[in-house]
Scaffold this active site. Structure first.
Site, PDB file in Angstrom:
ATOM      1  N   ASN A 234       0.888  -1.170   0.000  1.00 28.30           N
ATOM      2  CA  ASN A 234       0.000   0.000   0.000  1.00 28.30           C
ATOM      3  C   ASN A 234       0.921   1.213   0.000  1.00 28.30           C
ATOM      4  OD1 ASN A 234      -2.416  -1.463   0.126  1.00 28.30           O
ATOM      5  ND2 ASN A 234      -2.311  -1.622   2.353  1.00 28.30           N
ATOM      6  N   LYS A 313       0.808  -3.493  -6.119  1.00 28.65           N
ATOM      7  CA  LYS A 313      -0.558  -3.844  -5.726  1.00 28.65           C
ATOM      8  C   LYS A 313      -1.449  -2.844  -6.459  1.00 28.65           C
ATOM      9  CE  LYS A 313      -3.513  -3.918  -1.557  1.00 28.65           C
ATOM     10  NZ  LYS A 313      -3.509  -3.981  -0.076  1.00 28.65           N
ATOM     11  N   GLU A 317      -7.924  -2.940  -2.878  1.00 31.49           N
ATOM     12  CA  GLU A 317      -8.116  -2.263  -1.591  1.00 31.49           C
ATOM     13  C   GLU A 317      -7.766  -0.776  -1.673  1.00 31.49           C
ATOM     14  OE1 GLU A 317      -5.941  -4.787   1.204  1.00 31.49           O
ATOM     15  OE2 GLU A 317      -7.671  -6.121   1.339  1.00 31.49           O
ATOM     16  N   ARG A 367     -15.658 -13.559  -3.283  1.00 36.19           N
ATOM     17  CA  ARG A 367     -14.271 -13.057  -3.259  1.00 36.19           C
ATOM     18  C   ARG A 367     -13.263 -14.144  -3.630  1.00 36.19           C
ATOM     19  NH1 ARG A 367     -11.436  -9.923   1.852  1.00 36.19           N
ATOM     20  NH2 ARG A 367      -9.307 -10.529   1.370  1.00 36.19           N
ATOM     21  N   ASP A 396      -7.345 -14.850   1.916  1.00 31.28           N
ATOM     22  CA  ASP A 396      -6.367 -13.914   2.470  1.00 31.28           C
ATOM     23  C   ASP A 396      -5.678 -14.494   3.699  1.00 31.28           C
ATOM     24  OD1 ASP A 396      -4.926 -11.679   2.967  1.00 31.28           O
ATOM     25  OD2 ASP A 396      -6.613 -10.401   3.539  1.00 31.28           O
ATOM     26  N   GLU A 418       2.794 -16.431  -2.819  1.00 39.14           N
ATOM     27  CA  GLU A 418       3.005 -15.516  -1.690  1.00 39.14           C
ATOM     28  C   GLU A 418       2.513 -16.154  -0.397  1.00 39.14           C
ATOM     29  OE1 GLU A 418       1.520 -11.491  -2.348  1.00 39.14           O
ATOM     30  OE2 GLU A 418       1.355 -11.142  -0.203  1.00 39.14           O
ATOM     31  N   GLU A 424      -0.588 -12.250  10.738  1.00 41.47           N
ATOM     32  CA  GLU A 424      -1.796 -11.424  10.785  1.00 41.47           C
ATOM     33  C   GLU A 424      -3.000 -12.218  11.286  1.00 41.47           C
ATOM     34  OE1 GLU A 424      -2.791  -9.599   7.066  1.00 41.47           O
ATOM     35  OE2 GLU A 424      -4.653  -8.741   7.827  1.00 41.47           O
ATOM     36  N   GLU A 554      -5.410 -23.733  14.806  1.00 40.53           N
ATOM     37  CA  GLU A 554      -6.602 -23.984  13.988  1.00 40.53           C
ATOM     38  C   GLU A 554      -7.744 -24.531  14.854  1.00 40.53           C
ATOM     39  OE1 GLU A 554      -6.223 -27.282  11.263  1.00 40.53           O
ATOM     40  OE2 GLU A 554      -7.567 -26.326   9.811  1.00 40.53           O
ATOM     41  N   TRP A 584     -16.462  -6.724   2.913  1.00 38.67           N
ATOM     42  CA  TRP A 584     -15.187  -7.329   2.507  1.00 38.67           C
ATOM     43  C   TRP A 584     -15.330  -8.694   1.829  1.00 38.67           C
ATOM     44  CZ3 TRP A 584     -10.976  -4.302   2.677  1.00 38.67           C
ATOM     45  CH2 TRP A 584     -11.036  -3.163   3.489  1.00 38.67           C
TER      46      TRP A 584
HETATM   47  C1  GCV Z   1      -0.994  -4.607   2.768  1.00 41.29           C
HETATM   48  C2  GCV Z   1      -4.828  -8.043   3.834  1.00 41.29           C
HETATM   49  C3  GCV Z   1      -4.291  -7.196   4.951  1.00 41.29           C
HETATM   50  C4  GCV Z   1      -3.862  -5.827   4.453  1.00 41.29           C
HETATM   51  C5  GCV Z   1      -2.841  -6.033   3.312  1.00 41.29           C
HETATM   52  C6  GCV Z   1      -3.513  -6.849   2.232  1.00 41.29           C
HETATM   53  C7  GCV Z   1      -2.584  -7.157   1.071  1.00 41.29           C
HETATM   54  O1  GCV Z   1      -6.052  -7.548   3.396  1.00 41.29           O
HETATM   55  O2  GCV Z   1      -5.239  -7.090   5.967  1.00 41.29           O
HETATM   56  O3  GCV Z   1      -3.295  -5.131   5.525  1.00 41.29           O
HETATM   57  O4  GCV Z   1      -2.388  -4.803   2.821  1.00 41.29           O
HETATM   58  O5  GCV Z   1      -3.923  -8.072   2.762  1.00 41.29           O
HETATM   59  O6  GCV Z   1      -2.106  -8.272   1.009  1.00 41.29           O
HETATM   60  O7  GCV Z   1      -2.357  -6.289   0.247  1.00 41.29           O
END
Ligand code: GCV
Length: 722
Positions: A234, A313, A317, A367, A396, A418, A424, A554, A584
């Site tokens: 981002n 990217k 988003e 999605r 994700d 990736e 996260e 898990e 989302w």
């Molecule tokens: C960098 C998820 C994360 C975002 C991240 C995004 C991505 O949605 O919560 O913080 O943004 O993935 O991989 O671009």
């Protein structure tokens, strides 16, 4: 904490004294540092090898030589100038006259494999006439050979060793940092960072002192990583300028990482021609835009001649992209690729493109389908230096997802897979969650069934088995992961999360490594200072705690592959309906009768149809769908009987009770290491385990209570549900 000994020299990359040494404590170099060694070859990375050995020798009493400057004065056998025999020779070949043992190994190598087999990064290890020999054909190979010796320790000098040839399966083994230069009002200095601030940036500027970055490069080289992108995907206003007037910052970081064979990449904004160049458009088919990218890229290479390339990217988003101009993602990626191509750079173009403004009432949009829908029709349209970077799952980085069908859908495109090392959705480095078993499952998965290529082979661009045999990585996009490192004294917040970073590098080098073997390597290196008896205990305790910790995680979180029952925004802890009515695209559809997402062709979103056989049919049928993914693909009643023989509702209760019990047991196991390992590490992990017990209990109680209230079905064992 380490007690660093630094004899000086061009490389000064040991971490400062108040920073944990991770998997390179001085003790890990004991076997090397107590030997007499010779390093033959020239170049920055060879100097790094020399410096590493010299530093170890200062501590452990060994010695290291260079070849005699006059080859005719070279001793006739493997003896140092002082007349004693070498224990170790590391040599670049061909590099003039080699000592006898190395020359003999070189002859066998050429006969057995043929010159050139080692390539840019490979090395050969052999033991000949009581001399350990490492040969490489390029400097990076010698560096990786050195760290292999560190891993082997004393056993590198055992009586006999069969000749071993090592080459990476993946050419690109890259970490993405989601680090911001400015502290972002919501995401902070590091987006999804759980280890403090950034090692590169602080409060709007590059850090003056990059010692920590050098030490990071050293750790990464020791596990096999060879590329790093230094800013968030981002790309905000300040970070966009790294491409132009802040290029000096990129060059400074590249200078510090170069001695460890790590190339720097940059996340750039697709709108850079507008944001930075003052153009009225960033349309990739506009000639002025193409020229702008070409000029900007030329200047990048003037500052950083070995620059790796761009990470993008786009249309994701809120980030700008080619859709804004009615163009395709191939048009978008290719304009950057053309700018990079004269210099050998690559574009990592992310496939994480989906509608993040979905109406939750809209059942036609899924999605999980998005990346395949957007990118598969473009297969074959990307330039050779575009690497499409695909998240391993279609959503994700949830705790359990199927492998993304995009990986099987684009044979005419270089793909990188990736992964997310930063935790996260897997406990945010407050929970112990060793991720290598999961990654290993993903990398070993056969998208076309057991007889076809694996995910690892797609990313390598070659059959991984072949690569090991012939020593030939293909031209696939390799493996990329989001880093979990920050300026925390333990690097990763949770000291045991270091194992995930280490394991990522090792699996990118060789995806066939067993996760338990990688864990053992990490334990042996990291806890090398523990007393000999202590190390056995450390190994037993850590294996008991970590081996199965992803599955434990898990068990107490979202069940059966359903995902996204986390607290919105920060993604930590349970909130079962937190994302249920959001934009989302992340829903579980639990009601009084059942739970799960119908993604079948028969009655749902038809996501199953994106997979090739056999998976399109395996996932389609509720009978054959694997239990752990059942709710990802199907909406089923609570009474549905799993392959395990349990019902869905009873499975939810059982796994959630078991998960918490396992965390409590982890906490007890950890106490066995009090007084055995570094007290600082012990205290930090204990504190985090307390939080893990608290949070796992909260997950258990919220999930169990939620489903009990929805279904009205009591626990068969009468345990307490609220
Ligand atoms: C960098 C998820 C994360 C975002 C991240 C995004 C991505 O949605 O919560 O913080 O943004 O993935 O991989 O671009």
């Amino acid at each position: 904490m380490i007690d660093a000994l630094d004899p000086g020299g061009p490389v000064n990359s040991v971490p400062p004294n108040d920073v944990h040494a991770a998997w390179l404590p001085p003790e890990a170099f004991r076997a090397l540092g107590s030997r007499r060694s010779l390093v033959c070859g020239e170049g920055t990375l060879v100097d790094t090898v020399r410096d590493e050995i010299a530093r170890a020798c200062v501590r452990y009493g060994g010695s290291t030589d260079r070849p005699h400057p006059r080859p005719d004065r070279r001793p006739a056998d493997d003896r140092s100038a002082a007349g004693t025999a070498y224990d170790l020779v590391l040599a670049l070949v061909p590099a003039g006259l080699l000592p006898i043992a190395a020359a003999a190994v070189d002859v066998v190598y050429r006969r057995r494999y043929g010159a050139g087999t080692l390539g840019e990064e490979g090395f050969l290890l052999a033991r000949h006439t009581e001399v350990t020999v490492v040969l490489a054909e390029a400097p990076a190979g010698l560096l990786y050979g050195l760290f292999h010796l560190v891993r082997l320790g004393e056993s590198a000098f055992g009586l006999t060793r069969p000749m071993e040839l090592h080459r990476p399966a993946m050419r690109l083994r890259m970490l993405n940092h989601w680090d911001n230069i400015d502290v972002h009002p919501v995401m902070g200095q590091v987006e999804r960072g759980y280890a403090g601030g950034s090692i590169f940036w602080q409060d709007g500027a590059r850090r003056e002192d990059l010692t920590r970055v050098g030490a990071y490069g050293r750790l990464l080289a020791a596990c096999g990583v060879n590329a790093v992108s230094v800013n968030n995907v981002n790309v905000h206003a300040t970070e966009a300028r790294l491409l132009t007037d802040r290029l000096g910052d990129v060059a400074a970081i590249a200078d510090v990482l170069r001695p460890y064979g790590i190339r720097v990449h940059l996340s750039v904004s697709f709108a850079a021609p507008v944001m930075l160049g003052g153009l009225s458009s960033a349309d990739p088919l506009d000639e002025a835009v193409r020229e702008w990218w070409a000029d900007a890229t030329k200047r990048v290479y003037e500052s950083v001649p070995d620059f790796g390339g761009y990470v993008v990217k786009a249309d994701s988003e809120g980030q700008p992209g080619p859709f804004g101009y009615g163009r395709s993602h191939a048009d978008g990626a290719n304009v950057l690729a053309d700018a990079l191509s004269p210099y050998g750079g690559v574009v990592h173009w992310r496939a994480f493109v989906y509608n993040h403004r979905q109406d939750w009432r809209d059942r036609s949009t899924d999605r999980a389908r998005a990346a395949h829908d957007h990118f598969v029709p473009l297969d074959g349209q990307f330039r050779d230096n575009v690497i499409l970077q695909v998240k391993h799952g279609p959503m994700d980085f949830q705790t359990r997802e199927p492998v993304s069908p995009v990986i099987a859908g684009m044979p005419g495109t270089r793909l990188a897979v990736e992964l997310q090392v930063t935790q996260e959705y897997t406990g945010q480095q407050r929970h112990i969650c060793y991720l290598a078993p999961w990654w290993s499952e993903v990398l070993g998965f056969g998208p076309w069934g057991d007889d076809g290529p694996t995910v690892a082979a797609v990313a390598a661009g070659a059959s991984v088995g072949d690569a090991a045999e012939r020593g030939a990585a293909g031209d696939g996009g390799g493996l990329v992961a989001v880093s979990n490192v920050g300026d925390d004294p333990f690097w990763t917040g949770h000291p045991l999360a270091q194992a995930n970073l280490y394991a990522f590098g090792r699996l990118a080098w060789d995806p066939r490594l067993a996760p338990t073997a990688v864990l053992d390597e990490w334990i042996e290196l990291t806890f090398a200072a523990s007393a000999p008896n202590g190390l056995g205990l450390v190994r037993r305790v850590l294996r008991a705690i970590m081996d199965d910790s992803w599955r434990t995680y898990e068990r107490y979180t979202a069940p059966l592959g359903v995902g996204f029952m986390v607290h919105p925004g920060d993604h930590y802890g349970p909130d079962v309906d937190g994302y249920e009515y959001s934009r989302w695209g992340t829903y579980h559809f639990a009601d009084r009768d059942g739970v799960g997402v119908d993604r079948t062709r028969a009655s749902g979103t038809a996501f199953t149809g994106q997979f090739p056989p056999p998976w399109r049919d395996v996932y389609e049928s509720v009978e054959s769908c694997p239990d752990e993914l059942l709710l990802f693909f199907h909406h089923v009643p609570y009474g549905h009987v799993l392959h395990s023989g349990s019902t869905v509702i009873q499975h939810i209760y059982d796994t959630h009770f078991a998960g918490v019990e396992q965390v409590v047991a982890m906490r007890q196991q950890w106490e066995r290491l009090a007084g055995v390992i570094d007290p600082g590490v012990h205290a930090r992990v204990r504190e985090r385990l307390d939080e893990q017990v608290r949070c796992a209990t909260e997950w258990r109680d919220q999930i169990n209570t939620y489903f009990f209230r929805k279904s009205g079905v009591p626990d068969a064992h009468g345990r307490r549900i609220h």
